[in-house]
Design an enzyme around this catalytic site. Structure first.
Site, PDB file in Angstrom:
ATOM      1  CB  SER A 134     137.065  36.261 -17.324  1.00  0.00           C
ATOM      2  OG  SER A 134     137.343  36.864 -18.582  1.00  0.00           O
ATOM      3  CG  ASP A 185     136.462  45.236 -17.804  1.00  0.00           C
ATOM      4  OD1 ASP A 185     136.113  44.915 -19.026  1.00  0.00           O
ATOM      5  OD2 ASP A 185     136.353  44.577 -17.148  1.00  0.00           O
ATOM      6  CG  HIS A 241     135.233  41.202 -17.737  1.00  0.00           C
ATOM      7  ND1 HIS A 241     136.364  41.635 -17.802  1.00  0.00           N
ATOM      8  CD2 HIS A 241     135.316  39.788 -17.749  1.00  0.00           C
ATOM      9  CE1 HIS A 241     137.494  40.689 -18.216  1.00  0.00           C
ATOM     10  NE2 HIS A 241     136.463  39.494 -17.975  1.00  0.00           N
TER      11      HIS A 241
END
Length: 422
Positions: A141, A388, A391
C-alpha cells in the site's frame, strides 16, 4: 514667373520632404520592429536554453551528488504540484483535506538536496517519455501511495477527461493516458513473492504464509513493463514468517517458521533471480524503493510515550534523525541484493527515501481519512489510537519520491539517446 517657380519649388520640396519623412518613418518602424523581434527571439532562446540547462543540470547532478541527502524547505509558491480536489483518482485513504484536515502546510514542503537541484516535474515531458510504454509500481500500500501520487502528477497535463481512464483487473490497476498510449500501473504484491495476502481486497489474515520461491504468478503481469518500481517492507514486520514449500492448492505442502530477515532474504533472492533471467537490459529500467518510515512512537521526537503522528503539524528539524521503527538490517539485505544484480550487469536503482521521509512526522493521514469501520467510543475518546501514521497525505511526501524518480527517468532516456547518437 518667379513667383510660379517659387510656388512650384516649394510644392515639390514639400512633396519630396513628405516622401522622405514617410520613408524615414517606415525605416524607423522596421528597425524598431527588428530590434523588438530580435529581443523576443533572444528571450525565447534564453528561456529554451534555461529549460534545457535545468533538465541537463538536474539529470547530470544525479551522478554528482546525493539526491537523498538534503533538507525540507517550506515553499508554498512552487508546491504543492497539484491540488487534492483536482486529482480525479485520489484515494479516500490519502485525501486528508477532504476528510477534515485544516492545517495544509504539509502540502508545501519541497525537498532540497544539499549540492544540486531536482529538475522541475513536467507532466507533459514525462508522458512523452512514457509514450507507448508501461510504468508499473509493484508492491504494497505504500507503493500504491506513490502510484496514486504519480497519477495525480501526470494527470495535471491531461485536461480532456476523455483522454484518461482507470481500469482494475484483479491485482492490477491501470491508469491510461490515451493520447500518449502510456500507462501508469499498480500491481498488488505486498511481499513480492506469492503469499496468502495476495488478494487486493481481502488480505488481512492473522496467519501470514509466504511462498518465498514462487513469483511467476505475479511477474507475468509486469514482464513487458518498460519501467518497474518495486517495494516490499511493511508486510514483513513480524519476528517470524511461515514459509510454504509447495502450493496453496496442495494438501502435502511443507510449512516452516523462519526468522523474518532470513525469509526476506529468500524472497529477494527469488525476485532478483527472476529479474536476471527475464528482464530486457536494453529496454527495462528498474527501481527499488526503500522502506517508508512510520511515526507511531512520539517519544522518539520528544512527545509522551502514548503519542504518535496525531496532531503533528511540523517536520522534525533534527538533522539526521532516525527512529527505531525503520529496520536497517532489512535495508542492508536490499542493498546486498541490488549490488549482486549490478555485478551481474543488471542495473537496479535504489530510491533511498527512508531518511528524507523520516523528518515528515506531520505528513501522515492521522485521523483525516475515510474510516472503513465504525469508530468505537474508546477510539473517539483517544483519536491517536486510530491515527494512520503509516501512509501519507496527498499532495505530500510521495510527490517528492516521484520527483526523484522523474529525475532518474530523464537521465536514463538522455543516456540512451546519447548512446544512439554516438
Amino acid at each position: 514667373m518667379t513667383n510660379k517657380l517659387q510656388v512650384l519649388f516649394s510644392s515639390s520640396w514639400g512633396i519630396r520632404w513628405s516622401f522622405q519623412s514617410l520613408v524615414g518613418l517606415l525605416v524607423a518602424v522596421l528597425v524598431i520592429g527588428a530590434i523588438y523581434l530580435t529581443g523576443e527571439s533572444k528571450q525565447l532562446l534564453e528561456e529554451e536554453d534555461e529549460m534545457k540547462h535545468q533538465i541537463n543540470n538536474g539529470s547530470s547532478s544525479i551522478s554528482q551528488c546525493d539526491l537523498f541527502s538534503g533538507k525540507w524547505v517550506f515553499d508554498n509558491e512552487s508546491h504543492p504540484l497539484y491540488k487534492e480536489k483536482d486529482c480525479s483518482f485520489m484515494s479516500d485513504q490519502l485525501a486528508c483535506q477532504k476528510y477534515g484536515r485544516e492545517d495544509l502546510r504539509y502540502q508545501s514542503w519541497r525537498w532540497q538536496p544539499h549540492r544540486c537541484d531536482l529538475p522541475r516535474f513536467n507532466a507533459t515531458a514525462l508522458l512523452e517519455r512514457l509514450r507507448n510504454k508501461r510504468l508499473v509500481f509493484v508492491g504494497d500500500s505504500l507503493n500504491r501511495n506513490q502510484w496514486v501520487s504519480m497519477v495525480c502528477l501526470v494527470e495535471t497535463s491531461i485536461l480532456d477527461p476523455m483522454l484518461k481512464s482507470m481500469h482494475t483487473n484483479g491485482s492490477l490497476i491501470t491508469f491510461k493516458a490515451s493520447e500518449y498510449n502510456a500507462s501508469v500501473e499498480f500491481y498488488w504484491a505486498p511481499l513480492l513473492v506469492e503469499s496468502n495476502s495476495d488478494d487486493p481486497v481481502m488480505h488481512r489474515l492473522p496467519d501470514r504464509i509466504v511462498r518465498t520461491q514462487a513469483i511467476e504468478k505475479h511477474a507475468r503481469h509486469w514482464t513487458d513493463a518498460d519501467i518497474l518500481v518495486f517495494n516490499s517492507y511493511l508486510w514483513w514486520r513480524r519476528p517470524m514468517m511461515k514459509i510454504l514449500w509447495g502450493s496453496f492448492e496442495s494438501s502435502d505442502g511443507v510449512y516452516r517458521e523462519v526468522e523474518m530477515l532470513r525469509s526476506y532474504e529468500m524472497a529477494l533472492k527469488t525476485w532478483s533471480d527472476w529479474l536476471e533471467i527475464h528482464v530486457d537490459r536494453n529496454k527495462t529500467q528498474l527501481f527499488f524503493v526503500s522502506m517508508s518510515p512510520t511515526h507511531e512512537r512520539g517519544e522518539e521526537w520528544g512527545r509522551d510515550v502514548d503519542q504518535n503522528c496525531y496532531n503533528e503539524t511540523e517536520p522534525i528539524s533534527q538533522v539526521g534523525y532516525w527512529g527505531n521503527e525503520s529496520d536497517s538490517k532489512m535495508m542492508q539485505i536490499v542493498e546486498t541484493t541490488i549490488n549482486s544484480l549490478n555485478e551481474r550487469d543488471l542495473k537496479v536503482q535504489m530510491l533511498n527515501i527512508t531518511q528524507l521521509a523520516k523528518y515528515r512526522k506531520e505528513g501522515h493521514p492521522s485521523i483525516y481519512r475515510k474510516q472503513w469501520d465504525p469508530l468505537t467510543e474508546e477510539q473517539l475518546a483517544r483519536p491517536e489510537s486510530y491515527a494512520d501514521c503509516i501512509h501519507w497525505c496527498l499532495p505530500g511526501v510521495p510527490d517528492v519520491w516521484n520527483e526523484i524518480l522523474y529525475a532518474y527517468i530523464l537521465q536514463y532516456d538522455d543516456n540512451i539517446k546519447g548512446k544512439m547518437e554516438i
